[in-house]
Scaffold this motif. Sequence first.
Motif, PDB file in Angstrom:
ATOM      1  N   LEU A  74       0.655  -1.267   0.203  1.00  0.00           N
ATOM      2  CA  LEU A  74      -0.187  -0.156  -0.187  1.00  0.00           C
ATOM      3  C   LEU A  74       0.873   1.093  -0.114  1.00  0.00           C
ATOM      4  CD1 LEU A  74      -2.749  -0.846   2.266  1.00  0.00           C
ATOM      5  CD2 LEU A  74      -3.067  -0.369  -0.126  1.00  0.00           C
ATOM      6  N   ASP A  75       2.116   1.123   0.367  1.00  0.00           N
ATOM      7  CA  ASP A  75       3.137   2.272   0.118  1.00  0.00           C
ATOM      8  C   ASP A  75       3.545   2.559  -1.022  1.00  0.00           C
ATOM      9  OD1 ASP A  75       4.535   0.039   0.279  1.00  0.00           O
ATOM     10  OD2 ASP A  75       6.190   0.661   1.570  1.00  0.00           O
ATOM     11  N   THR A  76       3.220   1.778  -2.100  1.00  0.00           N
ATOM     12  CA  THR A  76       3.765   2.005  -3.428  1.00  0.00           C
ATOM     13  C   THR A  76       2.639   2.622  -4.641  1.00  0.00           C
ATOM     14  OG1 THR A  76       2.562  -0.117  -4.419  1.00  0.00           O
ATOM     15  CG2 THR A  76       4.924  -0.167  -3.339  1.00  0.00           C
ATOM     16  N   ALA A  77       2.909   3.071  -5.480  1.00  0.00           N
ATOM     17  CA  ALA A  77       1.999   3.588  -6.336  1.00  0.00           C
ATOM     18  C   ALA A  77       0.802   2.505  -6.835  1.00  0.00           C
ATOM     19  CB  ALA A  77       2.796   3.993  -7.691  1.00  0.00           C
ATOM     20  N   TRP A  78       1.146   1.452  -6.714  1.00  0.00           N
ATOM     21  CA  TRP A  78       0.168   0.329  -7.218  1.00  0.00           C
ATOM     22  C   TRP A  78      -0.454  -0.305  -6.405  1.00  0.00           C
ATOM     23  CZ3 TRP A  78       5.442  -0.034  -7.801  1.00  0.00           C
ATOM     24  CH2 TRP A  78       6.065   0.697  -8.919  1.00  0.00           C
ATOM     25  N   GLY A  79      -0.295  -0.084  -4.983  1.00  0.00           N
ATOM     26  CA  GLY A  79      -0.956  -1.275  -3.866  1.00  0.00           C
ATOM     27  C   GLY A  79      -2.435  -0.835  -4.099  1.00  0.00           C
ATOM     28  N   ALA A  80      -2.916   0.442  -3.680  1.00  0.00           N
ATOM     29  CA  ALA A  80      -4.262   0.749  -3.791  1.00  0.00           C
ATOM     30  C   ALA A  80      -5.158   0.080  -4.809  1.00  0.00           C
ATOM     31  CB  ALA A  80      -4.672   2.181  -3.420  1.00  0.00           C
ATOM     32  N   ILE A  86      -8.358  -6.991  -6.743  1.00  0.00           N
ATOM     33  CA  ILE A  86      -8.336  -8.263  -6.062  1.00  0.00           C
ATOM     34  C   ILE A  86      -9.450  -8.514  -5.559  1.00  0.00           C
ATOM     35  CG2 ILE A  86      -6.978  -9.739  -4.466  1.00  0.00           C
ATOM     36  CD1 ILE A  86      -4.412  -8.161  -5.279  1.00  0.00           C
ATOM     37  N   ALA A  87      -9.891  -7.467  -4.455  1.00  0.00           N
ATOM     38  CA  ALA A  87     -11.210  -7.310  -3.719  1.00  0.00           C
ATOM     39  C   ALA A  87     -12.454  -7.884  -4.709  1.00  0.00           C
ATOM     40  CB  ALA A  87     -11.363  -6.267  -3.029  1.00  0.00           C
ATOM     41  N   GLY A  88     -12.370  -7.542  -5.833  1.00  0.00           N
ATOM     42  CA  GLY A  88     -13.453  -7.700  -6.693  1.00  0.00           C
ATOM     43  C   GLY A  88     -13.253  -9.037  -7.471  1.00  0.00           C
ATOM     44  N   SER A  89     -12.201  -9.726  -7.267  1.00  0.00           N
ATOM     45  CA  SER A  89     -11.934 -10.867  -8.022  1.00  0.00           C
ATOM     46  C   SER A  89     -12.610 -12.024  -7.273  1.00  0.00           C
ATOM     47  CB  SER A  89     -10.544 -10.977  -8.204  1.00  0.00           C
ATOM     48  OG  SER A  89      -9.699 -11.433  -7.117  1.00  0.00           O
ATOM     49  N   ARG A  90     -12.203 -13.187  -8.156  1.00  0.00           N
ATOM     50  CA  ARG A  90     -12.726 -14.441  -7.293  1.00  0.00           C
ATOM     51  C   ARG A  90     -11.356 -15.334  -6.649  1.00  0.00           C
ATOM     52  NH1 ARG A  90     -16.352 -16.945 -12.067  1.00  0.00           N
ATOM     53  NH2 ARG A  90     -17.737 -14.997 -12.122  1.00  0.00           N
ATOM     54  N   ALA A  91     -10.430 -14.572  -6.308  1.00  0.00           N
ATOM     55  CA  ALA A  91      -9.153 -15.279  -5.968  1.00  0.00           C
ATOM     56  C   ALA A  91      -9.592 -15.696  -4.473  1.00  0.00           C
ATOM     57  CB  ALA A  91      -7.918 -14.193  -5.808  1.00  0.00           C
ATOM     58  N   ASP A  92      -8.712 -16.756  -4.052  1.00  0.00           N
ATOM     59  CA  ASP A  92      -9.045 -17.352  -2.713  1.00  0.00           C
ATOM     60  C   ASP A  92      -8.295 -16.439  -1.623  1.00  0.00           C
ATOM     61  OD1 ASP A  92     -10.146 -19.906  -3.205  1.00  0.00           O
ATOM     62  OD2 ASP A  92      -8.516 -20.195  -4.612  1.00  0.00           O
ATOM     63  N   ALA A  93      -7.189 -15.889  -2.088  1.00  0.00           N
ATOM     64  CA  ALA A  93      -6.511 -14.854  -1.192  1.00  0.00           C
ATOM     65  C   ALA A  93      -5.844 -13.833  -1.781  1.00  0.00           C
ATOM     66  CB  ALA A  93      -5.721 -15.829  -0.152  1.00  0.00           C
ATOM     67  N   VAL A  94      -5.398 -12.796  -0.975  1.00  0.00           N
ATOM     68  CA  VAL A  94      -4.464 -11.797  -1.352  1.00  0.00           C
ATOM     69  C   VAL A  94      -3.369 -12.037  -0.458  1.00  0.00           C
ATOM     70  CG1 VAL A  94      -5.722 -10.195  -0.110  1.00  0.00           C
ATOM     71  CG2 VAL A  94      -4.092  -9.390  -1.708  1.00  0.00           C
ATOM     72  N   LEU A  95      -2.252 -12.066  -1.049  1.00  0.00           N
ATOM     73  CA  LEU A  95      -0.791 -12.001  -0.667  1.00  0.00           C
ATOM     74  C   LEU A  95      -0.276 -10.683  -0.333  1.00  0.00           C
ATOM     75  CD1 LEU A  95       1.477 -13.421   0.736  1.00  0.00           C
ATOM     76  CD2 LEU A  95       2.308 -13.982  -1.513  1.00  0.00           C
ATOM     77  N   GLU A 109      -6.623  -5.123   5.975  1.00  0.00           N
ATOM     78  CA  GLU A 109      -8.064  -5.245   6.262  1.00  0.00           C
ATOM     79  C   GLU A 109      -9.090  -4.154   5.592  1.00  0.00           C
ATOM     80  OE1 GLU A 109      -9.286  -8.011   7.454  1.00  0.00           O
ATOM     81  OE2 GLU A 109      -7.873  -9.188   8.817  1.00  0.00           O
ATOM     82  N   ALA A 110      -8.720  -2.965   5.989  1.00  0.00           N
ATOM     83  CA  ALA A 110      -9.630  -1.820   5.482  1.00  0.00           C
ATOM     84  C   ALA A 110      -9.663  -1.845   4.076  1.00  0.00           C
ATOM     85  CB  ALA A 110      -8.957  -0.527   6.021  1.00  0.00           C
ATOM     86  N   ALA A 111      -8.557  -1.939   3.369  1.00  0.00           N
ATOM     87  CA  ALA A 111      -8.477  -1.964   1.745  1.00  0.00           C
ATOM     88  C   ALA A 111      -9.394  -3.140   1.394  1.00  0.00           C
ATOM     89  CB  ALA A 111      -7.207  -2.107   1.277  1.00  0.00           C
ATOM     90  N   LEU A 112      -9.600  -4.120   1.947  1.00  0.00           N
ATOM     91  CA  LEU A 112     -10.313  -5.289   1.532  1.00  0.00           C
ATOM     92  C   LEU A 112     -11.870  -5.482   2.137  1.00  0.00           C
ATOM     93  CD1 LEU A 112      -7.345  -7.914   1.871  1.00  0.00           C
ATOM     94  CD2 LEU A 112      -8.364  -7.049  -0.397  1.00  0.00           C
ATOM     95  N   ALA A 113     -12.084  -4.390   2.609  1.00  0.00           N
ATOM     96  CA  ALA A 113     -13.588  -4.182   3.160  1.00  0.00           C
ATOM     97  C   ALA A 113     -14.552  -4.709   2.321  1.00  0.00           C
ATOM     98  CB  ALA A 113     -13.852  -2.788   3.733  1.00  0.00           C
ATOM     99  N   ALA A 114     -14.318  -4.448   0.982  1.00  0.00           N
ATOM    100  CA  ALA A 114     -15.693  -4.799   0.096  1.00  0.00           C
ATOM    101  C   ALA A 114     -15.432  -6.052  -0.587  1.00  0.00           C
ATOM    102  CB  ALA A 114     -15.634  -3.838  -1.043  1.00  0.00           C
ATOM    103  N   ALA A 115     -14.339  -6.934  -0.048  1.00  0.00           N
ATOM    104  CA  ALA A 115     -14.124  -8.311  -0.585  1.00  0.00           C
ATOM    105  C   ALA A 115     -14.870  -9.020  -0.085  1.00  0.00           C
ATOM    106  CB  ALA A 115     -12.626  -8.801  -0.480  1.00  0.00           C
ATOM    107  N   PRO A 116     -15.478 -10.493  -0.884  1.00  0.00           N
ATOM    108  CA  PRO A 116     -15.963 -11.295  -0.260  1.00  0.00           C
ATOM    109  C   PRO A 116     -15.454 -11.949   1.083  1.00  0.00           C
ATOM    110  CG  PRO A 116     -15.556 -11.890  -2.490  1.00  0.00           C
ATOM    111  CD  PRO A 116     -14.917 -10.534  -2.067  1.00  0.00           C
ATOM    112  N   ALA A 117     -16.299 -12.402   2.045  1.00  0.00           N
ATOM    113  CA  ALA A 117     -16.003 -12.738   3.372  1.00  0.00           C
ATOM    114  C   ALA A 117     -14.796 -13.970   3.317  1.00  0.00           C
ATOM    115  CB  ALA A 117     -17.088 -13.059   4.130  1.00  0.00           C
ATOM    116  N   LEU A 146      -6.674 -12.653   8.165  1.00  0.00           N
ATOM    117  CA  LEU A 146      -5.528 -13.184   8.048  1.00  0.00           C
ATOM    118  C   LEU A 146      -5.579 -14.664   8.327  1.00  0.00           C
ATOM    119  CD1 LEU A 146      -2.447 -12.572   7.947  1.00  0.00           C
ATOM    120  CD2 LEU A 146      -2.227 -12.508  10.508  1.00  0.00           C
ATOM    121  N   ALA A 147      -5.001 -15.404   7.391  1.00  0.00           N
ATOM    122  CA  ALA A 147      -5.028 -16.859   7.393  1.00  0.00           C
ATOM    123  C   ALA A 147      -3.732 -17.723   7.255  1.00  0.00           C
ATOM    124  CB  ALA A 147      -5.961 -17.343   6.160  1.00  0.00           C
ATOM    125  N   ALA A 148      -2.852 -16.955   6.612  1.00  0.00           N
ATOM    126  CA  ALA A 148      -1.389 -17.537   6.274  1.00  0.00           C
ATOM    127  C   ALA A 148      -0.331 -16.595   6.251  1.00  0.00           C
ATOM    128  CB  ALA A 148      -1.535 -18.377   4.949  1.00  0.00           C
TER     129      ALA A 148
END
Length: 290
Positions: A74-80, A86-95, A109-117, A146-148
């Motif tokens: 999130l401290d880079t130009a691309w993170g947000a 990714i939050a709007g994708s069907r990925a199992d997880a974001v690393l 966690e705040a940046a992923l607030a809109a992601a599926p539970a 957080l899972a892994a």
Amino acid sequence: MTPADRPRRSALYLPASNAKAIAKARTLPCDVVILDLEDAVPPEAKDEARAAAVAAVAEGGFGDREVVIRANGLDTAWGADDLAAIAGSRADAVLVPKVDGPEAIARYEAALAAAPAAMQLWAMIETCASVFALEPIAATARTGRLAAWIIGTNDLAKEMRAQLTPGREAFLPFLSMAVAAARAHGLAILDGVCNEFRDLDAFTAEARQGMVFGFDGKSLIHPAQVDPCNLVFSPGEAELAWARAVIAAFDQPENRGKGAIRVEGKMAELLHLDQAQRLVALAERIAARP
């Protein structure tokens, strides 16, 4: 099968901008595919890689492999933008990379607030600051996504100015403490990459070291590492034979309610029964994979 129960013996990184590599990943026996937007992608290709990762997840074809997208920080130009996509994708997880403490987890966690539970948050543990914040970082799993964890030994070596020797002597205390912190809070934990992708004997030795430490599996940088990694992190026949003998012995009417019994000339306690049941369950899940 819950996310925590899934085998994660082998987690293969590949550049999200490489369509050929993504296609090959759909045919490999790795347990986890990590579509990388960070280290493997140059700045000028970040936007293209992000779109390609989301499209690849939408296309599917990964079978029962977990699909994880590694975002830029999130401290880079691309993170947000990465996290929003990714939050709007069907990925199992974001690393997410370079997590220094629980405050960083809160920002993700705040940046992923809109992601599926069901979308999990995985974190790279790869900075000197994280070495001294393992327990509070892991504790965030109790209330969030957080899972892994994945250990990032290359980045840690750079920051420490340490050498990555075959025995990884400079990192052994950190590796054991990371596993302990992860287990204390129910996290899966994967060992860092081995840069020796041509020397599979060296890779196998490092993978075995990680298995001894208690890692669930290992992150990989080359398809040739998948098979030896799966072998190392799969229960062996001798282990399974002992585990089944322990389970059968404790199931005997005369042994029910006992805290310790003799099995094949060895002492077995209830903690060994728990270990045996976990080992057999893992073997069954691996065997059930296509």
